[in-house]
Design an enzyme around this catalytic site. Structure first.
Site, PDB file in Angstrom:
ATOM      1  N   CYS A 314       0.295  -1.148   0.140  1.00 51.92           N
ATOM      2  CA  CYS A 314      -0.081   0.217   0.313  1.00 51.92           C
ATOM      3  C   CYS A 314       0.682   1.800   0.089  1.00 51.92           C
ATOM      4  O   CYS A 314       2.097   1.492   0.872  1.00 51.92           O
ATOM      5  CB  CYS A 314      -0.706  -0.244   1.146  1.00 51.92           C
ATOM      6  SG  CYS A 314      -2.166   1.230   1.196  1.00 51.92           S
ATOM      7  N   GLU A 348       1.822  -5.001  -4.698  1.00 49.16           N
ATOM      8  CA  GLU A 348      -0.084  -5.724  -4.752  1.00 49.16           C
ATOM      9  C   GLU A 348      -0.862  -5.265  -5.332  1.00 49.16           C
ATOM     10  O   GLU A 348      -0.586  -4.433  -5.863  1.00 49.16           O
ATOM     11  CB  GLU A 348      -0.360  -6.166  -3.363  1.00 49.16           C
ATOM     12  CG  GLU A 348      -1.424  -6.930  -3.068  1.00 49.16           C
ATOM     13  CD  GLU A 348      -1.489  -6.863  -0.951  1.00 49.16           C
ATOM     14  OE1 GLU A 348      -0.183  -6.916  -1.150  1.00 49.16           O
ATOM     15  OE2 GLU A 348      -3.090  -6.613  -1.021  1.00 49.16           O
TER      16      GLU A 348
END
Ligand SMILES: [Zn+2]
Length: 517
Positions: A314, A348
């Site tokens: 993130c 991710e």
């Protein structure tokens, strides 16, 4: 009610311009579309919006204050029927509560566009430079590329399996209304963009957050007291990077749970469709700060999961600090760390729309440097991955937009391998379109004080684990401490923070995603 609002109401409230007659006020309805007034600091725009919710509430969030006896009480603001609207052509971050007089019920609404793709302004602006000589109205090649990518992103969301789609829908339903209007942190008061799962007593209140320890409260007086007692002046971790006034601290989620959970809550205010893990134990957080004589002021961070092949989970740069190149600096650092660990990293997925734009730009920059060296040759994507530290999949998806990669069936080629023909003309085209434009802020690798004790390969061999599962190896030994701490004698100390509210035990669970930088 102020005179200004009264006059606006008179202006377009109940007089129908087509008939010229006085008519009864039509009340807006939920889920219906209306032309609404969107007020920005310098202009008022008319935008088609959907009404998502309505309720009696005050225009300004109530404040929590102490009465004469020292008991908390809410200020009583005048309440009126307010409408929560989503402007169709704008991102959800612009959703807001507006009073009745800004819903222009008598204005004709343009027909609904089915499956319209809205290109966020940031993609238009940042996704690639514009070619100056494009005839007006036509998309430049880079805009087309970005639009294609954005469409893929949309279809990826639409193509979710049934369970994920249902959860996504439920999540959207539950989080469609912003619960925290704004937050004050450090010198900045920022309007929030999205829902964030702060505890219920914070809802509909302005939040005050200490920029050093990240404890928060809706009580302004408690916050002021905290500021006088809080001794923390930097994130609770090891400083792993420092160049001029910028520092990055590595904070271990398992050791600094509270800090990291507060960080997740804060960042969720500016991230949509994010799955923030409140179970922060398995994550390391790399917190970027601007430092001065008063302390290290948080401006953004990225996290990465310890037991994961991803080098970034993130990423977030807080709104007041965006457009300074901090996002790309954090991306550079994430690759630097994974290289030091001896593995090829990838962020991710899925990436958010803005995250994708930042990454694309970073990948092009790195690849263009390699193209200049290997111009005129055909190389494999695996070779480029080894040279760059960028994952093969990311290289292939980046180059596919320029049709630079392909697989061959002929026996002299390795089956399944992607081959890249680095034509001089293609490189020239990329240079012309500034694909490989370097980031505004370059990471100085020599200033990174971080090194795992053993490489991922060594760790895997020792523990006989399958590849890319040894992120724990980077924990606890992460980083040689910098020679001198930036602020003397002040270390993470939560004792002074008792007056502030901490994160409750159970939190809603969100899915992780990367975000705008
Ligand atoms: Zn504090």
């Amino acid at each position: 009610m102020s005179g200004k609002r009264e006059s606006r109401k008179r202006l377009h409230g109940s007089v129908d311009s087509r008939t010229g007659g006085e008519q009864q006020q039509i009340m807006p309805e939920i889920n219906k579309r209306y032309v609404c007034e969107k007020i920005d600091p310098d202009k008022v725009e008319r935008q088609t919006a959907v009404i998502l919710h309505m309720e009696y509430r005050s225009q300004a969030p109530p404040l929590l204050i102490d009465d004469e006896d020292g008991n908390e009480k809410e200020t009583k603001e005048e309440q009126e029927l307010m409408y929560y609207v989503h402007y169709e052509k704008l991102d959800r971050r612009n959703d807001e509560w507006i009073p009745l007089e800004r819903v222009l019920v008598n204005e004709p609404v343009e027909p609904e566009m089915v499956n319209a793709i809205i290109i966020p302004d940031e993609i238009k602006k940042e996704g690639g430079p514009q070619t100056p000589h494009t005839p007006s109205g036509a998309l430049t090649r880079s805009q087309r590329r970005n639009l294609e990518e954005y469409s893929h992103l949309k279809s990826a969301v639409n193509g979710l399996d049934a369970t994920t789609a249902r959860l996504e829908k439920e999540h959207e339903e539950r989080t469609k209304i912003k619960n925290i209007p704004r937050i004050t942190i450090g010198a900045h008061t920022i309007n929030s963009w999205y829902y964030s799962p702060f505890p219920p007593f914070c809802e509909n209140h302005e939040i005050f957050m200490c920029e050093y320890c990240l404890l928060y409260t809706p009580h302004k007086s408690k916050f002021k007291t905290h500021l006088t007692t809080c001794k923390v002046r930097q994130p609770p971790g090891i400083e792993i990077y420092r160049k001029s006034n910028l520092s990055v601290y590595e904070v271990d989620g398992s050791g600094q749970k509270l800090y990291c959970q507060c960080l997740c809550l804060l960042s969720k205010l500016f991230m949509d469709h994010k799955t923030l893990y409140f179970d922060v134990d398995d994550f390391m957080f790399y917190v970027l700060c601007e430092t001065d004589s008063s302390g290290a002021h948080i401006v953004g961070y990225f996290s990465r999961e310890v037991e994961s092949a991803n080098n970034l989970a993130c990423i977030m740069v807080f709104p007041p600090f965006q457009k300074n190149g901090y996002g790309k600096l954090l991306i550079q650092l994430s690759y630097d760390l994974s290289k030091r660990e001896g593995y090829i990293g990838t962020p991710e997925k899925p990436l958010s729309d803005l995250g994708k734009v930042s990454y694309r730009s970073y990948w092009w920059w790195i690849l263009m440097k390699l193209f200049h060296i290997h111009q005129g040759h055909t190389v494999t994507a695996t070779f480029l991955a080894q040279q760059s530290g960028i994952h093969v999949d990311d290289i292939v998806s980046t180059l596919q937009t320029m049709r630079m990669v392909r697989q061959y069936k002929e026996p002299e080629f390795v089956p399944g391998e992607w081959y890249v023909r680095i034509h001089r003309k293609v490189v020239e085209h990329c240079v012309l379109n500034e694909y490989g434009k370097p980031p505004g802020l370059l990471l100085d690798n020599s200033k990174v004080r971080w090194g795992p004790q053993m490489t991922r390969w060594e760790y895997n061999r020792k523990h006989q684990k399958p590849a890319s599962t040894n992120r724990r190896a980077s924990k606890s030994q992460a980083g040689t401490p910098m020679a001198t701490p930036p602020i003397d004698g002040l270390k993470g100390d939560e004792a002074s923070a008792e007056t502030l509210t901490t994160v409750p035990e159970s939190f809603e669970f969100f899915k992780a995603d990367s975000s705008a930088t």
